[in-house]
Structure formats: C-alpha cells, structure tokens
Write a protein that holds these residues in place. Structure first.
Motif, PDB file in Angstrom:
ATOM      1  N   SER A   1      14.405 -13.922  -4.799  1.00  0.00           N
ATOM      2  CA  SER A   1      13.666 -13.708  -6.040  1.00  0.00           C
ATOM      3  C   SER A   1      13.200 -12.263  -6.132  1.00  0.00           C
ATOM      4  CB  SER A   1      12.456 -14.644  -6.131  1.00  0.00           C
ATOM      5  OG  SER A   1      11.510 -14.324  -5.137  1.00  0.00           O
ATOM      6  N   PHE A   2      12.880 -11.843  -7.340  1.00  0.00           N
ATOM      7  CA  PHE A   2      12.199 -10.566  -7.506  1.00  0.00           C
ATOM      8  C   PHE A   2      11.384 -10.608  -8.785  1.00  0.00           C
ATOM      9  CE2 PHE A   2      14.776  -8.952 -10.915  1.00  0.00           C
ATOM     10  CZ  PHE A   2      16.110  -9.219 -10.630  1.00  0.00           C
ATOM     11  N   ILE A   3      10.416  -9.698  -8.835  1.00  0.00           N
ATOM     12  CA  ILE A   3       9.603  -9.523 -10.022  1.00  0.00           C
ATOM     13  C   ILE A   3       9.528  -8.037 -10.321  1.00  0.00           C
ATOM     14  CG2 ILE A   3       7.425  -9.435  -8.706  1.00  0.00           C
ATOM     15  CD1 ILE A   3       6.103 -10.885 -11.093  1.00  0.00           C
ATOM     16  N   ASN A   4       9.645  -7.713 -11.594  1.00  0.00           N
ATOM     17  CA  ASN A   4       9.495  -6.335 -12.026  1.00  0.00           C
ATOM     18  C   ASN A   4       8.087  -6.196 -12.589  1.00  0.00           C
ATOM     19  OD1 ASN A   4       9.556  -3.792 -13.149  1.00  0.00           O
ATOM     20  ND2 ASN A   4      11.609  -4.017 -13.988  1.00  0.00           N
ATOM     21  N   LYS A   5       7.254  -5.461 -11.900  1.00  0.00           N
ATOM     22  CA  LYS A   5       5.854  -5.391 -12.304  1.00  0.00           C
ATOM     23  C   LYS A   5       5.672  -4.636 -13.619  1.00  0.00           C
ATOM     24  CE  LYS A   5       4.150  -3.897  -8.330  1.00  0.00           C
ATOM     25  NZ  LYS A   5       3.085  -3.518  -7.374  1.00  0.00           N
ATOM     26  N   ARG A   6       6.665  -3.892 -14.060  1.00  0.00           N
ATOM     27  CA  ARG A   6       6.530  -3.150 -15.320  1.00  0.00           C
ATOM     28  C   ARG A   6       6.604  -4.068 -16.520  1.00  0.00           C
ATOM     29  NH1 ARG A   6      10.150   2.348 -14.477  1.00  0.00           N
ATOM     30  NH2 ARG A   6       9.039   3.124 -12.662  1.00  0.00           N
ATOM     31  N   ASP A   7       7.482  -5.062 -16.472  1.00  0.00           N
ATOM     32  CA  ASP A   7       7.648  -5.924 -17.649  1.00  0.00           C
ATOM     33  C   ASP A   7       7.469  -7.402 -17.337  1.00  0.00           C
ATOM     34  OD1 ASP A   7      11.275  -5.424 -17.650  1.00  0.00           O
ATOM     35  OD2 ASP A   7       9.963  -6.548 -16.306  1.00  0.00           O
TER      36      ASP A   7
ATOM     37  N   SER B   1       0.855  -1.186   0.000  1.00  0.00           N
ATOM     38  CA  SER B   1       0.000   0.000   0.000  1.00  0.00           C
ATOM     39  C   SER B   1       0.890   1.234   0.000  1.00  0.00           C
ATOM     40  CB  SER B   1      -0.925   0.009   1.217  1.00  0.00           C
ATOM     41  OG  SER B   1      -0.189  -0.025   2.421  1.00  0.00           O
ATOM     42  N   GLY B   2       0.447   2.239  -0.740  1.00  0.00           N
ATOM     43  CA  GLY B   2       1.143   3.518  -0.729  1.00  0.00           C
ATOM     44  C   GLY B   2       2.441   3.567  -1.506  1.00  0.00           C
ATOM     45  N   LEU B   3       2.770   2.514  -2.249  1.00  0.00           N
ATOM     46  CA  LEU B   3       4.028   2.521  -2.986  1.00  0.00           C
ATOM     47  C   LEU B   3       3.968   3.517  -4.137  1.00  0.00           C
ATOM     48  CD1 LEU B   3       4.972  -1.259  -3.316  1.00  0.00           C
ATOM     49  CD2 LEU B   3       5.934   0.419  -1.738  1.00  0.00           C
TER      50      LEU B   3
ATOM     51  N   SER C   1       8.547  -0.410  -8.670  1.00  0.00           N
ATOM     52  CA  SER C   1       7.839  -1.466  -9.387  1.00  0.00           C
ATOM     53  C   SER C   1       8.430  -2.855  -9.161  1.00  0.00           C
ATOM     54  CB  SER C   1       7.846  -1.168 -10.885  1.00  0.00           C
ATOM     55  OG  SER C   1       9.183  -1.192 -11.376  1.00  0.00           O
ATOM     56  N   VAL C   2       9.549  -2.919  -8.506  1.00  0.00           N
ATOM     57  CA  VAL C   2      10.206  -4.210  -8.279  1.00  0.00           C
ATOM     58  C   VAL C   2       9.889  -4.684  -6.866  1.00  0.00           C
ATOM     59  CG1 VAL C   2      12.389  -5.460  -8.214  1.00  0.00           C
ATOM     60  CG2 VAL C   2      12.054  -3.593  -9.874  1.00  0.00           C
ATOM     61  N   ILE C   3       9.385  -5.884  -6.778  1.00  0.00           N
ATOM     62  CA  ILE C   3       9.130  -6.512  -5.492  1.00  0.00           C
ATOM     63  C   ILE C   3      10.081  -7.694  -5.352  1.00  0.00           C
ATOM     64  CG2 ILE C   3       7.474  -7.644  -3.982  1.00  0.00           C
ATOM     65  CD1 ILE C   3       6.777  -4.744  -4.569  1.00  0.00           C
ATOM     66  N   GLY C   4      10.839  -7.680  -4.300  1.00  0.00           N
ATOM     67  CA  GLY C   4      11.790  -8.759  -4.065  1.00  0.00           C
ATOM     68  C   GLY C   4      11.446  -9.536  -2.819  1.00  0.00           C
ATOM     69  N   TRP C   5      11.870 -10.773  -2.803  1.00  0.00           N
ATOM     70  CA  TRP C   5      11.763 -11.605  -1.604  1.00  0.00           C
ATOM     71  C   TRP C   5      13.175 -11.912  -1.114  1.00  0.00           C
ATOM     72  CZ3 TRP C   5       7.596 -12.665   1.278  1.00  0.00           C
ATOM     73  CH2 TRP C   5       6.338 -12.545   0.698  1.00  0.00           C
ATOM     74  N   PHE C   6      13.361 -11.744   0.161  1.00  0.00           N
ATOM     75  CA  PHE C   6      14.626 -12.034   0.820  1.00  0.00           C
ATOM     76  C   PHE C   6      14.343 -12.973   1.990  1.00  0.00           C
ATOM     77  CE2 PHE C   6      17.314  -8.686  -1.088  1.00  0.00           C
ATOM     78  CZ  PHE C   6      16.322  -7.921  -1.694  1.00  0.00           C
ATOM     79  N   ARG C   7      15.370 -13.643   2.473  1.00  0.00           N
ATOM     80  CA  ARG C   7      15.192 -14.476   3.649  1.00  0.00           C
ATOM     81  C   ARG C   7      16.448 -14.427   4.501  1.00  0.00           C
ATOM     82  NH1 ARG C   7      15.151 -20.568   0.948  1.00  0.00           N
ATOM     83  NH2 ARG C   7      17.408 -20.688   0.472  1.00  0.00           N
TER      84      ARG C   7
ATOM     85  N   TYR D   1      11.212 -11.895   3.983  1.00  0.00           N
ATOM     86  CA  TYR D   1      10.848 -10.489   3.869  1.00  0.00           C
ATOM     87  C   TYR D   1      10.541 -10.158   2.412  1.00  0.00           C
ATOM     88  CZ  TYR D   1      13.354 -10.118   8.332  1.00  0.00           C
ATOM     89  OH  TYR D   1      13.786 -10.281   9.623  1.00  0.00           O
ATOM     90  N   CYS D   2       9.532  -9.318   2.196  1.00  0.00           N
ATOM     91  CA  CYS D   2       9.388  -8.729   0.883  1.00  0.00           C
ATOM     92  C   CYS D   2       9.817  -7.266   0.961  1.00  0.00           C
ATOM     93  CB  CYS D   2       7.977  -8.872   0.333  1.00  0.00           C
ATOM     94  SG  CYS D   2       6.684  -7.995   1.225  1.00  0.00           S
ATOM     95  N   ALA D   3      10.233  -6.753  -0.182  1.00  0.00           N
ATOM     96  CA  ALA D   3      10.737  -5.389  -0.239  1.00  0.00           C
ATOM     97  C   ALA D   3      10.415  -4.805  -1.605  1.00  0.00           C
ATOM     98  CB  ALA D   3      12.246  -5.359   0.005  1.00  0.00           C
ATOM     99  N   ALA D   4      10.328  -3.488  -1.659  1.00  0.00           N
ATOM    100  CA  ALA D   4       9.988  -2.797  -2.909  1.00  0.00           C
ATOM    101  C   ALA D   4      11.031  -1.743  -3.236  1.00  0.00           C
ATOM    102  CB  ALA D   4       8.614  -2.148  -2.790  1.00  0.00           C
ATOM    103  N   GLY D   5      11.324  -1.620  -4.524  1.00  0.00           N
ATOM    104  CA  GLY D   5      12.280  -0.620  -4.964  1.00  0.00           C
ATOM    105  C   GLY D   5      12.178  -0.384  -6.449  1.00  0.00           C
TER     106      GLY D   5
END
Length: 122
Positions: free
Chosen positions: A49-55, A25-27, A32-38, A95-99
């Motif tokens: 892992s990460f996903i780029n929501k733009r492409d 929320s509020g991003l 647009s990139v959401i990553g998972w870390f552990r 953890y998830c993270a956005a950047g």
C-alpha cells in the motif's frame, strides 16, 4: 536526521487485527509518499500500500485490499496501517518507506524503516 521508525508488529491469531505505525522525522517535503512493503521468509519484498500525503490518494495491493487501511496523523508525522482479518499468509516483516513518487516500485523510495515483524498464528 532522516528516519522512519515502524512499530506495532507482534503475534496475532488468524482473523485478528494489528495496527502498524510509521513515525517519520527529517523527511523532505518532496518525500510525500509513504509506502508499506512486506517480506515473508523466502519471498521477495512486495509493495502492499501507499498514501500520497499531498492529495490523500491511496493504493492497496490486491492481497490486502478491503482488509488493510492506511491513515495518517500529520501532527505526529505518523502514518498507520490498520490490518484486519489477518491471515497466516500476511506474516512477514513489514517496512515503511518514503519517496516522491506514488508507486509500488521500490527504487523510488529513498528512506526506509528497519521493519517490524508480524506473525499470524492459525
């Protein structure tokens, strides 16, 4: 308020599956990139892992490649991490993270969730 909230962690037997969720929320549009870390006890946090929501591009680190899959539901502003064939060594706080950058480098992620515990029993 900029926020990421993880859920879906828990206890699973070796070989089992879990699906983690990361609700955003509020991003800003730039993040647009959401990553998972552990992070496992006594170890450094690692990108898995990460996903780029733009492409739609995705990346998976070698330890999870072929077992973990990211997906997204844009209507819910939620990204998922489907984890199959779980192993004891997958146990960690996730953890998830956005950047704005599609990378495994932590410093490029500006917003972090609080983490969710995954425990894998033998």
């Amino acid at each position: 308020q900029v926020q990421l909230v993880e859920s879906g962690g828990g206890l699973v037997q070796s070989g089992g599956s879990l699906r983690l969720s990361c609700a955003a929320s509020g991003l800003s549009y730039a993040d647009s990139v959401i990553g998972w870390f552990r992070q496992a006890p006594g170890k450094e946090r690692e990108a898995i892992s990460f996903i780029n929501k733009r492409d739609g591009d995705t990346f998976y680190a070698e330890p999870v490649r072929g077992r973990f899959t990211m997906s997204r539901d844009d209507a819910k502003n939620t990204v998922y991490l489907q984890m199959n064939s779980l192993k004891p060594e997958d146990a960690a706080v996730y953890y998830c993270a956005a950047g704005p950058v599609a990378t495994t480098i932590e410093k490029f992620y500006r917003t972090w969730g609080q983490g969710t515990q995954v425990t894998v029993s033998l």
